[in-house]
Design an enzyme around this catalytic site. Structure first.
Site, PDB file in Angstrom:
ATOM      1  N   ASN A   9       0.866  -1.178   0.000  1.00 53.98           N
ATOM      2  CA  ASN A   9       0.000   0.000   0.000  1.00 53.98           C
ATOM      3  C   ASN A   9       0.901   1.226   0.000  1.00 53.98           C
ATOM      4  O   ASN A   9       1.515   1.554   1.014  1.00 53.98           O
ATOM      5  CB  ASN A   9      -0.886  -0.040   1.259  1.00 53.98           C
ATOM      6  CG  ASN A   9      -1.691   1.224   1.454  1.00 53.98           C
ATOM      7  OD1 ASN A   9      -1.763   2.071   0.563  1.00 53.98           O
ATOM      8  ND2 ASN A   9      -2.307   1.356   2.620  1.00 53.98           N
ATOM      9  N   LYS A  11       0.151   4.270  -0.275  1.00 49.58           N
ATOM     10  CA  LYS A  11      -0.478   5.450   0.343  1.00 49.58           C
ATOM     11  C   LYS A  11      -0.245   6.688  -0.535  1.00 49.58           C
ATOM     12  O   LYS A  11      -0.235   6.587  -1.760  1.00 49.58           O
ATOM     13  CB  LYS A  11       0.042   5.638   1.778  1.00 49.58           C
ATOM     14  CG  LYS A  11      -0.143   4.363   2.602  1.00 49.58           C
ATOM     15  CD  LYS A  11       0.017   4.554   4.080  1.00 49.58           C
ATOM     16  CE  LYS A  11      -0.178   3.213   4.772  1.00 49.58           C
ATOM     17  NZ  LYS A  11      -0.113   3.275   6.212  1.00 49.58           N
ATOM     18  N   HIS A  94      -9.639   0.864   5.039  1.00 50.02           N
ATOM     19  CA  HIS A  94      -8.346   1.071   5.720  1.00 50.02           C
ATOM     20  C   HIS A  94      -8.564   2.014   6.911  1.00 50.02           C
ATOM     21  O   HIS A  94      -9.355   2.953   6.829  1.00 50.02           O
ATOM     22  CB  HIS A  94      -7.330   1.663   4.736  1.00 50.02           C
ATOM     23  CG  HIS A  94      -5.946   1.662   5.297  1.00 50.02           C
ATOM     24  ND1 HIS A  94      -5.533   2.608   6.203  1.00 50.02           N
ATOM     25  CD2 HIS A  94      -4.903   0.817   5.124  1.00 50.02           C
ATOM     26  CE1 HIS A  94      -4.282   2.345   6.554  1.00 50.02           C
ATOM     27  NE2 HIS A  94      -3.870   1.261   5.915  1.00 50.02           N
ATOM     28  N   GLU A  96      -6.957   4.430   8.007  1.00 53.98           N
ATOM     29  CA  GLU A  96      -6.735   5.858   7.728  1.00 53.98           C
ATOM     30  C   GLU A  96      -7.970   6.471   7.073  1.00 53.98           C
ATOM     31  O   GLU A  96      -8.255   7.657   7.263  1.00 53.98           O
ATOM     32  CB  GLU A  96      -5.482   6.022   6.846  1.00 53.98           C
ATOM     33  CG  GLU A  96      -4.225   5.746   7.666  1.00 53.98           C
ATOM     34  CD  GLU A  96      -3.023   5.267   6.877  1.00 53.98           C
ATOM     35  OE1 GLU A  96      -3.018   5.381   5.636  1.00 53.98           O
ATOM     36  OE2 GLU A  96      -2.084   4.741   7.513  1.00 53.98           O
ATOM     37  N   GLU A 166      -5.472  -5.369  10.740  1.00 57.14           N
ATOM     38  CA  GLU A 166      -4.469  -4.322  10.953  1.00 57.14           C
ATOM     39  C   GLU A 166      -4.749  -3.609  12.273  1.00 57.14           C
ATOM     40  O   GLU A 166      -5.572  -2.684  12.318  1.00 57.14           O
ATOM     41  CB  GLU A 166      -4.532  -3.297   9.824  1.00 57.14           C
ATOM     42  CG  GLU A 166      -4.241  -3.870   8.463  1.00 57.14           C
ATOM     43  CD  GLU A 166      -3.691  -2.800   7.525  1.00 57.14           C
ATOM     44  OE1 GLU A 166      -2.533  -2.924   7.131  1.00 57.14           O
ATOM     45  OE2 GLU A 166      -4.409  -1.832   7.232  1.00 57.14           O
ATOM     46  N   GLY A 172       2.328   2.061  10.846  1.00 56.90           N
ATOM     47  CA  GLY A 172       3.247   3.181  10.679  1.00 56.90           C
ATOM     48  C   GLY A 172       3.936   3.606  11.956  1.00 56.90           C
ATOM     49  O   GLY A 172       4.537   4.678  12.017  1.00 56.90           O
TER      50      GLY A 172
HETATM   51  P1  PGA Z   1       2.722   0.143   7.697  1.00 56.99           P
HETATM   52  O1  PGA Z   1       1.280   0.334   7.045  1.00 56.99           O
HETATM   53  O2  PGA Z   1       3.276  -1.137   7.109  1.00 56.99           O
HETATM   54  O3  PGA Z   1       3.490   1.348   7.302  1.00 56.99           O
HETATM   55  O4  PGA Z   1       2.520   0.012   9.158  1.00 56.99           O
HETATM   56  C1  PGA Z   1       0.400  -0.743   6.910  1.00 56.99           C
HETATM   57  C2  PGA Z   1      -0.897  -0.276   6.315  1.00 56.99           C
HETATM   58  O5  PGA Z   1      -1.283   0.874   6.507  1.00 56.99           O
HETATM   59  O6  PGA Z   1      -1.559  -1.047   5.605  1.00 56.99           O
END
Ligand code: PGA
Length: 250
Positions: A9, A11, A94, A96, A166, A172
């Site tokens: 991903n 982003k 997701h 976010e 997740e 992150g």
């Molecule tokens: P990350 O993100 O690997 O940077 O923790 C995972 C995600 O948002 O799917």
């Protein structure tokens, strides 16, 4: 037997030039692993990344998908548009999007259904916040998020879906759920599905996301109910991303 899969991903952490370079490096370096691999670029780069991926075994995905098929929805991208550009997957729900763009259990279920209707595989992201884990309600949260989609779309549609567990506190942050912590939730998710449909529960890929790195991938993938990873930060470096993917071999 379930196939494993690693999905990147990207982003909003890439530009046109770095997207081109990254996809070319992934294509050039992909090792011979018996598992699936896919990337989710920002919408704008989907056509170009898709062209580069043509003829490879790397799948293309979107980071989101509209709640409706078409209409007056300024700024949205509908499922059939993604299908035109050969997206095989779409991330749905997701954290976010849930946290920053008001996605709710209901709109997530609508997005999931749009993907299914367009023959795109939804990658349904669910997971608890840190406070929720501390309060001991992790299972309740993932059950609520999952049941909302099952109630809306029906269990049968999970035949063509992927679930990404997740934990929000691990995204992150550099904090990863331990392989055992993740396995516990993956097993819970599979059992919840099994109560409704045993065959779907056995076949569905449940992948883990949240600071997956080459250093922790092997332990995660060794768990019986973890069928791969959704990778954010480390999917932006071809080397790390492909090392994570290679962790299935070990
Ligand atoms: P990350 O993100 O690997 O940077 O923790 C995972 C995600 O948002 O799917």
């Amino acid at each position: 037997m379930r196939r494993d899969i690693v999905i990147g991903n990207w982003k909003m952490k890439i530009n046109q030039q770095s997207a081109q370079a990254l996809v070319d490096e992934i294509i050039a370096g992909i090792p011979d692993v018996d598992a699936d691999l896919a990337v989710c670029p920002p919408y704008l780069y989907i056509p170009e990344v898709g062209q580069r991926l043509a003829g490879t075994r790397i799948g293309l995905g979107a980071q989101n998908i509209a709640t409706h098929l078409e209409g007056a929805y300024t700024g949205e991208i509908a499922a059939p548009m993604l299908k035109e550009f050969l997206c095989k997957y779409a991330l749905v729900g997701h954290s976010e999007r849930r946290a920053n763009y008001a996605d709710t259990d209901e709109t997530v279920a609508m997005r999931f259904q749009q993907a299914i209707d367009a023959d795109i595989i939804p990658v349904l992201a669910i997971g608890e916040l840190l406070e929720e884990r501390e309060q001991g309600v992790t299972f309740d949260v993932v059950a609520r998020q999952l049941n909302a989609v099952i109630d809306f779309s029906g269990i049968e549609n999970f035949q063509n879906a992927i679930i990404a567990y997740e934990p929000v506190w691990a995204i992150g942050t550099g904090l990863t759920a331990s392989a055992e912590q993740a396995q516990e939730v993956h097993l819970y998710i599979r059992q919840l599905l099994a109560d409704k449909n045993q065959r779907i529960a056995e076949n569905i890929q449940i992948i883990y996301g949240g600071s997956v790195k080459p250093q922790n991938a092997e332990a995660l993938f060794a768990m019986p109910d973890i069928d791969g990873a959704l990778v954010g930060g480390d999917s932006l470096k071809a080397d790390s991303f492909l090392k994570i993917y290679s962790s299935f071999q070990k």
